[in-house]
Design a protein around this motif. Sequence first.
Motif, PDB file in Angstrom:
ATOM      1  N   LEU A  84      51.255 100.802  14.519  1.00  0.00           N
ATOM      2  CA  LEU A  84      52.026 101.649  15.434  1.00  0.00           C
ATOM      3  C   LEU A  84      53.515 101.343  15.319  1.00  0.00           C
ATOM      4  N   TYR A  85      53.854 100.067  15.179  1.00  0.00           N
ATOM      5  CA  TYR A  85      55.255  99.666  15.032  1.00  0.00           C
ATOM      6  C   TYR A  85      55.839 100.227  13.735  1.00  0.00           C
ATOM      7  N   GLU A  86      55.101 100.097  12.661  1.00  0.00           N
ATOM      8  CA  GLU A  86      55.576 100.618  11.371  1.00  0.00           C
ATOM      9  C   GLU A  86      55.786 102.127  11.419  1.00  0.00           C
ATOM     10  N   ALA A  87      54.963 102.822  12.201  1.00  0.00           N
ATOM     11  CA  ALA A  87      55.087 104.271  12.344  1.00  0.00           C
ATOM     12  C   ALA A  87      56.141 104.658  13.385  1.00  0.00           C
ATOM     13  N   ARG A  88      56.729 103.644  14.030  1.00  0.00           N
ATOM     14  CA  ARG A  88      57.722 103.849  15.096  1.00  0.00           C
ATOM     15  C   ARG A  88      57.146 104.652  16.262  1.00  0.00           C
ATOM     16  N   PHE A  89      55.863 104.450  16.536  1.00  0.00           N
ATOM     17  CA  PHE A  89      55.198 105.105  17.660  1.00  0.00           C
ATOM     18  C   PHE A  89      55.761 104.511  18.954  1.00  0.00           C
ATOM     19  N   PRO A  90      56.324 105.341  19.848  1.00  0.00           N
ATOM     20  CA  PRO A  90      56.945 104.789  21.054  1.00  0.00           C
ATOM     21  C   PRO A  90      55.920 104.450  22.142  1.00  0.00           C
ATOM     22  N   ILE A  91      56.175 103.350  22.813  1.00  0.00           N
ATOM     23  CA  ILE A  91      55.351 102.903  23.935  1.00  0.00           C
ATOM     24  C   ILE A  91      56.290 102.685  25.118  1.00  0.00           C
ATOM     25  N   ARG A  92      55.959 103.306  26.240  1.00  0.00           N
ATOM     26  CA  ARG A  92      56.852 103.267  27.406  1.00  0.00           C
ATOM     27  C   ARG A  92      57.032 101.840  27.934  1.00  0.00           C
ATOM     28  N   ARG A  93      55.919 101.183  28.233  1.00  0.00           N
ATOM     29  CA  ARG A  93      55.952  99.786  28.688  1.00  0.00           C
ATOM     30  C   ARG A  93      54.599  99.169  28.430  1.00  0.00           C
ATOM     31  N   MET A  94      54.569  97.841  28.368  1.00  0.00           N
ATOM     32  CA  MET A  94      53.332  97.136  28.055  1.00  0.00           C
ATOM     33  C   MET A  94      53.339  95.797  28.791  1.00  0.00           C
ATOM     34  N   VAL A  95      52.692  95.796  29.967  1.00  0.00           N
ATOM     35  CA  VAL A  95      52.570  94.571  30.761  1.00  0.00           C
ATOM     36  C   VAL A  95      51.141  94.496  31.302  1.00  0.00           C
ATOM     37  N   PRO A  96      50.651  93.297  31.565  1.00  0.00           N
ATOM     38  CA  PRO A  96      49.302  93.190  32.144  1.00  0.00           C
ATOM     39  C   PRO A  96      49.219  93.957  33.470  1.00  0.00           C
ATOM     40  N   VAL A  97      48.069  94.572  33.717  1.00  0.00           N
ATOM     41  CA  VAL A  97      47.877  95.405  34.900  1.00  0.00           C
ATOM     42  C   VAL A  97      47.990  94.595  36.199  1.00  0.00           C
ATOM     43  N   ASN A 139      50.138 104.524  26.692  1.00  0.00           N
ATOM     44  CA  ASN A 139      50.920 105.603  27.287  1.00  0.00           C
ATOM     45  C   ASN A 139      50.015 106.564  28.071  1.00  0.00           C
ATOM     46  N   PRO A 140      49.367 106.111  29.134  1.00  0.00           N
ATOM     47  CA  PRO A 140      48.359 106.946  29.807  1.00  0.00           C
ATOM     48  C   PRO A 140      48.896 108.266  30.367  1.00  0.00           C
TER      49      PRO A 140
END
Length: 143
Positions: A84-97, A139-140
């Motif tokens: 995903l990083y190599e494809a530059r796929f954006p992720i809004r945020r990523m933290v434990p729930v 990214n739900p």
Amino acid sequence: MRLAALAAAAGLAAAPSQPQFSSTVSPVRWSELRFSYRAGCPVPPAQLRTVRVTHWGFDSRAHVGSLVVHRSVTADVVAVFRRLYEARFPIRRMVPVTRYRGDDDASMAADNTSAFNCRRVSGSSSWSMHAYGLAIDINPREN
């Protein structure tokens, strides 16, 4: 002549280099489970790991986020997020729930990419795959 030197000689600014993808896997800390782990969960904390990965944000900048997943899938999770990083796929945020006090609705409303949350399938008595650390919502709000 190196590319940077050629660009400088031509009066062009060199393109900024892309930060390298990085990842770490470590035992999960209680602070990452405080609100997402409950007595009776189908996996004990000893089987969970925190995976930290570099990801692209919607701001086109590199960020580091973390997910709590089952230890058996850490290599696969790292491999997927590397792609995903190599494809530059954006992720809004990523933290434990647990940052959202274990509230899936709040986590999803924040467009948070997350994995482990000891909960049942909505409207069911069956454990969700999230309760095993074997499911990730990316990214739900978009997905």
